[in-house]
Scaffold this motif. Sequence first.
Motif, PDB file in Angstrom:
ATOM      1  N   LEU A   6       0.852  -1.191   0.000  1.00  0.00           N
ATOM      2  CA  LEU A   6       0.000   0.000   0.000  1.00  0.00           C
ATOM      3  C   LEU A   6       0.886   1.239   0.000  1.00  0.00           C
ATOM      4  CD1 LEU A   6      -2.605  -1.056   2.722  1.00  0.00           C
ATOM      5  CD2 LEU A   6      -2.714  -1.432   0.263  1.00  0.00           C
ATOM      6  N   VAL A   7       0.716   2.079  -1.032  1.00  0.00           N
ATOM      7  CA  VAL A   7       1.520   3.298  -1.174  1.00  0.00           C
ATOM      8  C   VAL A   7       0.594   4.507  -1.026  1.00  0.00           C
ATOM      9  CG1 VAL A   7       3.117   4.589  -2.627  1.00  0.00           C
ATOM     10  CG2 VAL A   7       3.091   2.079  -2.722  1.00  0.00           C
ATOM     11  N   SER A  14       1.458   5.705   6.523  1.00  0.00           N
ATOM     12  CA  SER A  14       1.010   4.329   6.713  1.00  0.00           C
ATOM     13  C   SER A  14      -0.204   4.232   7.627  1.00  0.00           C
ATOM     14  CB  SER A  14       2.156   3.483   7.275  1.00  0.00           C
ATOM     15  OG  SER A  14       2.593   3.989   8.531  1.00  0.00           O
ATOM     16  N   ALA A  15      -0.334   5.171   8.578  1.00  0.00           N
ATOM     17  CA  ALA A  15      -1.441   5.120   9.540  1.00  0.00           C
ATOM     18  C   ALA A  15      -2.793   5.327   8.887  1.00  0.00           C
ATOM     19  CB  ALA A  15      -1.218   6.153  10.644  1.00  0.00           C
ATOM     20  N   PRO A  29      -0.517 -11.009   3.393  1.00  0.00           N
ATOM     21  CA  PRO A  29       0.267 -10.029   4.162  1.00  0.00           C
ATOM     22  C   PRO A  29       0.121  -8.636   3.562  1.00  0.00           C
ATOM     23  CG  PRO A  29       1.594 -11.949   3.538  1.00  0.00           C
ATOM     24  CD  PRO A  29       0.324 -12.041   2.761  1.00  0.00           C
ATOM     25  N   LEU A  30       0.110  -7.623   4.427  1.00  0.00           N
ATOM     26  CA  LEU A  30       0.087  -6.233   3.985  1.00  0.00           C
ATOM     27  C   LEU A  30       1.435  -5.597   4.272  1.00  0.00           C
ATOM     28  CD1 LEU A  30      -3.333  -4.714   5.147  1.00  0.00           C
ATOM     29  CD2 LEU A  30      -2.744  -5.752   2.948  1.00  0.00           C
ATOM     30  N   ILE A  31       1.907  -4.810   3.326  1.00  0.00           N
ATOM     31  CA  ILE A  31       3.125  -4.024   3.521  1.00  0.00           C
ATOM     32  C   ILE A  31       2.743  -2.561   3.303  1.00  0.00           C
ATOM     33  CG2 ILE A  31       5.460  -3.541   2.702  1.00  0.00           C
ATOM     34  CD1 ILE A  31       5.560  -6.455   1.683  1.00  0.00           C
ATOM     35  N   VAL A  32       2.816  -1.762   4.365  1.00  0.00           N
ATOM     36  CA  VAL A  32       2.487  -0.342   4.263  1.00  0.00           C
ATOM     37  C   VAL A  32       3.775   0.459   4.422  1.00  0.00           C
ATOM     38  CG1 VAL A  32       0.118  -0.611   5.060  1.00  0.00           C
ATOM     39  CG2 VAL A  32       1.912  -0.236   6.731  1.00  0.00           C
ATOM     40  N   MET A  79       0.406   7.535  -8.875  1.00  0.00           N
ATOM     41  CA  MET A  79       1.430   7.871  -9.867  1.00  0.00           C
ATOM     42  C   MET A  79       2.679   7.032  -9.635  1.00  0.00           C
ATOM     43  SD  MET A  79       1.121  12.009  -9.751  1.00  0.00           S
ATOM     44  CE  MET A  79      -0.482  12.773  -9.557  1.00  0.00           C
ATOM     45  N   ILE A  80       3.044   6.883  -8.371  1.00  0.00           N
ATOM     46  CA  ILE A  80       4.248   6.119  -8.022  1.00  0.00           C
ATOM     47  C   ILE A  80       4.112   4.663  -8.479  1.00  0.00           C
ATOM     48  CG2 ILE A  80       5.632   5.247  -6.092  1.00  0.00           C
ATOM     49  CD1 ILE A  80       4.859   7.913  -4.628  1.00  0.00           C
ATOM     50  N   VAL A  81       2.949   4.060  -8.256  1.00  0.00           N
ATOM     51  CA  VAL A  81       2.811   2.651  -8.637  1.00  0.00           C
ATOM     52  C   VAL A  81       2.712   2.495 -10.156  1.00  0.00           C
ATOM     53  CG1 VAL A  81       1.797   2.071  -6.406  1.00  0.00           C
ATOM     54  CG2 VAL A  81       0.280   2.528  -8.352  1.00  0.00           C
TER      55      VAL A  81
END
Length: 241
Positions: A6-7, A14-15, A29-32, A79-81
């Motif tokens: 998640l970006v 991240s919160a 799994p989630l990666i924030v 945009m980043i992704v």
Amino acid sequence: MIPLVLVHGFMGGSAQWDLQQDRLARDRPLIVVDLPGFGENNSAPPIDSIPGFADWVVAHLDSLGVTRFHLMGHSMGGMIVQQMARQAPDRIDRLVLYSTGVVGILPGRFETIAQSKERAAQDGVKPTARRIAATWFLDSKTAPKYEACARIAEQTAPAAFDAGLDAMQNWSGAEALGAIRSETLVLWGDGDRTYPWSQTEKLWQGVPDAQLAVVPGCAHAVHLEKPMLFNTLVSDFLAER
């Protein structure tokens, strides 16, 4: 199990994904992340280009040993992704482009990037962050999740505020949409004051394998305004078929 990365977007952190943790983490799994200059990473040197942000996220995933992943980006994070889909296409399974667009100059935005910079210089970054965060909700400052979102926005480092706006203003992904190979979900709230329908339609029509979800009665922060519906849409898209 393929993780979901998640970006967050401009002035995010991240919160902001707290309402997604239970539902979306149920199946994978989630990666924030906290991008440099934002959220809990606001002491890091800021980055002033979308390719630079994409490089940072890829390097962060490398440091975690994550080689393949689903990817979701919100607003500037979208945009980043898109940029990551150019730079590391073989590593991305499914892609979610959420409340974002194909160009960073944000045509139709509630105010121009230059005006945001001017207001921040006059009023300070924290008041400007709170004011902009209010535009992300259909009910503005009376929205239940506005205050928590505004507190995250206030964490933005002053240098990162200008650098993030510069990064968006100088970026376009329009010519690369047709090269995105991942199955993609384009998700948008019909009351978004930051990205008009014209931007969403270009994503939907321009990405070869794209689905569209329009959520009624939401602005820019669908994941906070209607979290149950948002989580269901994303979970269904990512479900094994």
